[in-house]
Write an enzyme that holds these catalytic residues in place. Structure first.
Site, PDB file in Angstrom:
ATOM      1  N   ASP A  74       0.921  -1.211   0.047  1.00  0.00           N
ATOM      2  CA  ASP A  74       0.034   0.015   0.010  1.00  0.00           C
ATOM      3  C   ASP A  74       0.845   1.260   0.125  1.00  0.00           C
ATOM      4  O   ASP A  74       1.462   1.324   0.963  1.00  0.00           O
ATOM      5  CB  ASP A  74      -0.795   0.098   1.254  1.00  0.00           C
ATOM      6  CG  ASP A  74      -2.056   0.830   1.251  1.00  0.00           C
ATOM      7  OD1 ASP A  74      -1.624   1.999   0.591  1.00  0.00           O
ATOM      8  OD2 ASP A  74      -2.861   1.186   2.172  1.00  0.00           O
ATOM      9  N   TYR A 167      -9.010  21.588 -19.042  1.00  0.00           N
ATOM     10  CA  TYR A 167      -9.566  21.189 -17.943  1.00  0.00           C
ATOM     11  C   TYR A 167     -10.101  19.679 -18.214  1.00  0.00           C
ATOM     12  O   TYR A 167     -10.655  19.418 -19.109  1.00  0.00           O
ATOM     13  CB  TYR A 167     -10.789  22.089 -17.618  1.00  0.00           C
ATOM     14  CG  TYR A 167     -11.615  21.757 -16.404  1.00  0.00           C
ATOM     15  CD1 TYR A 167     -10.994  21.553 -15.176  1.00  0.00           C
ATOM     16  CD2 TYR A 167     -12.822  21.619 -16.308  1.00  0.00           C
ATOM     17  CE1 TYR A 167     -11.394  21.192 -14.014  1.00  0.00           C
ATOM     18  CE2 TYR A 167     -13.530  21.328 -15.402  1.00  0.00           C
ATOM     19  CZ  TYR A 167     -12.924  21.065 -14.139  1.00  0.00           C
ATOM     20  OH  TYR A 167     -13.535  20.902 -12.982  1.00  0.00           O
ATOM     21  N   LYS A 177      -3.326  14.944 -11.781  1.00  0.00           N
ATOM     22  CA  LYS A 177      -2.636  14.528 -12.774  1.00  0.00           C
ATOM     23  C   LYS A 177      -1.614  15.842 -13.236  1.00  0.00           C
ATOM     24  O   LYS A 177      -0.735  15.457 -13.794  1.00  0.00           O
ATOM     25  CB  LYS A 177      -3.630  14.539 -13.906  1.00  0.00           C
ATOM     26  CG  LYS A 177      -4.555  13.081 -13.812  1.00  0.00           C
ATOM     27  CD  LYS A 177      -3.896  11.861 -13.420  1.00  0.00           C
ATOM     28  CE  LYS A 177      -4.738  10.515 -12.964  1.00  0.00           C
ATOM     29  NZ  LYS A 177      -4.048   9.427 -12.566  1.00  0.00           N
TER      30      LYS A 177
END
Length: 304
Positions: A74, A167, A177
């Site tokens: 994780d 956008y 991102k």
């Protein structure tokens, strides 16, 4: 093992499915030993609840010609990542040639609506899961590359420089991102003096397992999905970005790309590789000229 990456060691985070799986397989096909991390194993699933496992990906790496090593990790938990690094140090004598930083897992919390209408807790959770995982991984793993004075870091993102001016439809998704793309760029300043190359890399319209399910198709009949969305015609398999990573990793002059935001399609043209069907999808050029541009009626075949 044979191939241009024989004796190379790679780590692909978030390698359970999608682009991560495709990149791991293609690194294996080039002969690399690939550590594949994720949270879903044959014994337990991640909160996403999907069935793909890191063991399956590792087996596909080995079948492709490399050696796959599944490690449950994780990447939100620093102790997990430290344990992963210790394992690589012990099993590979500290050698790591390629880090592919591909964790995400935030789709379940993204809402495609204005910021003030987005559930705040969900948005912040996506932001942490999408970005903190990369920072934790980089902070913990980069010393392996720096100590050797060589290597490649690939920050897997959504969109190259052209797309980052647009956008993406959700503030939280967009922030994650753009930040990851920025990581690939600014790491150049920190890593280049140590002989390590850093890039950010985006796929195009990716035919991941989840996307195929959304369109109600499988890889063998994926074109049937075009009836649902005409832009699906420009889509590509996860192996396409995998071949981009393998080409970068095998390039003795890979430093030429350091600090760049790249796409699988651009690298396909440069290195001459194709997707599994022999095509070379150019999603970045397609988005610029057709989706966001004025060539709305352009044949999709012009971009494959």
């Amino acid at each position: 093992m044979t191939g241009p990456l024989k004796e190379h060691v790679a780590l692909v985070t978030g390698g359970t499915r999608g682009a991560g799986r495709g990149m791991a397989i293609e690194l294996g096909a080039a002969g690399a030993t690939v550590y594949v991390t994720g949270r879903t194993t044959r014994e337990s699933r991640s909160p996403l609840g999907r069935t793909e496992t890191i063991e399956e990906t590792a087996e596909l790496v080995t079948e492709a010609g490399g050696r796959g090593v599944p490690v449950r990790c994780d990447h939100m938990v620093p102790a997990d990542v430290r344990a992963l690094v210790r394992r690589i140090e012990e099993e590979q004598d500290g050698r790591l040639d390629v880090l592919v930083d591909d964790t995400w897992g935030g789709d379940q919390w993204i809402e495609w609506k204005p910021l003030w209408e987005h559930d705040l807790d969900n948005g912040l959770r996506a932001l942490r899961n999408g970005l903190e995982t990369h920072l934790i991984t980089l902070h913990t793993v980069l010393p392996l590359l720096v100590r050797r004075g060589r290597g490649l870091v690939v920050e897997v993102t959504d969109g190259d420089d052209m797309f980052n001016d647009r956008y993406r439809g959700s503030m939280f998704f967009d922030m994650v991102k753009v930040a990851i793309t920025r990581l690939g760029k600014v790491l150049h300043d920190e890593l280049a003096p140590h002989g390590v190359t850093s890039v950010s890399l985006t796929p195009g319209f990716l035919r991941s397992e989840e996307v195929l399910e959304h369109f109600g198709v499988i890889e063998e009949n994926w074109r049937d999905g075009i009836a649902k969305d005409k832009w699906f015609a420009i889509s590509e398999t996860p192996r396409y970005i995998g071949r981009a990573v393998a080409a970068l990793a095998a390039d003795p002059e890979v430093a030429r790309w350091s600090g760049r935001a790249l796409s699988a399609g651009v690298l396909a043209k440069h290195y001459g590789f194709t997707d599994l069907d022999g095509s070379q999808p150019e999603a970045s050029r397609f988005f610029e000229e057709v989706y966001f541009g004025d060539r709305k009626d352009a044949p999709v075949e012009d971009y494959r």
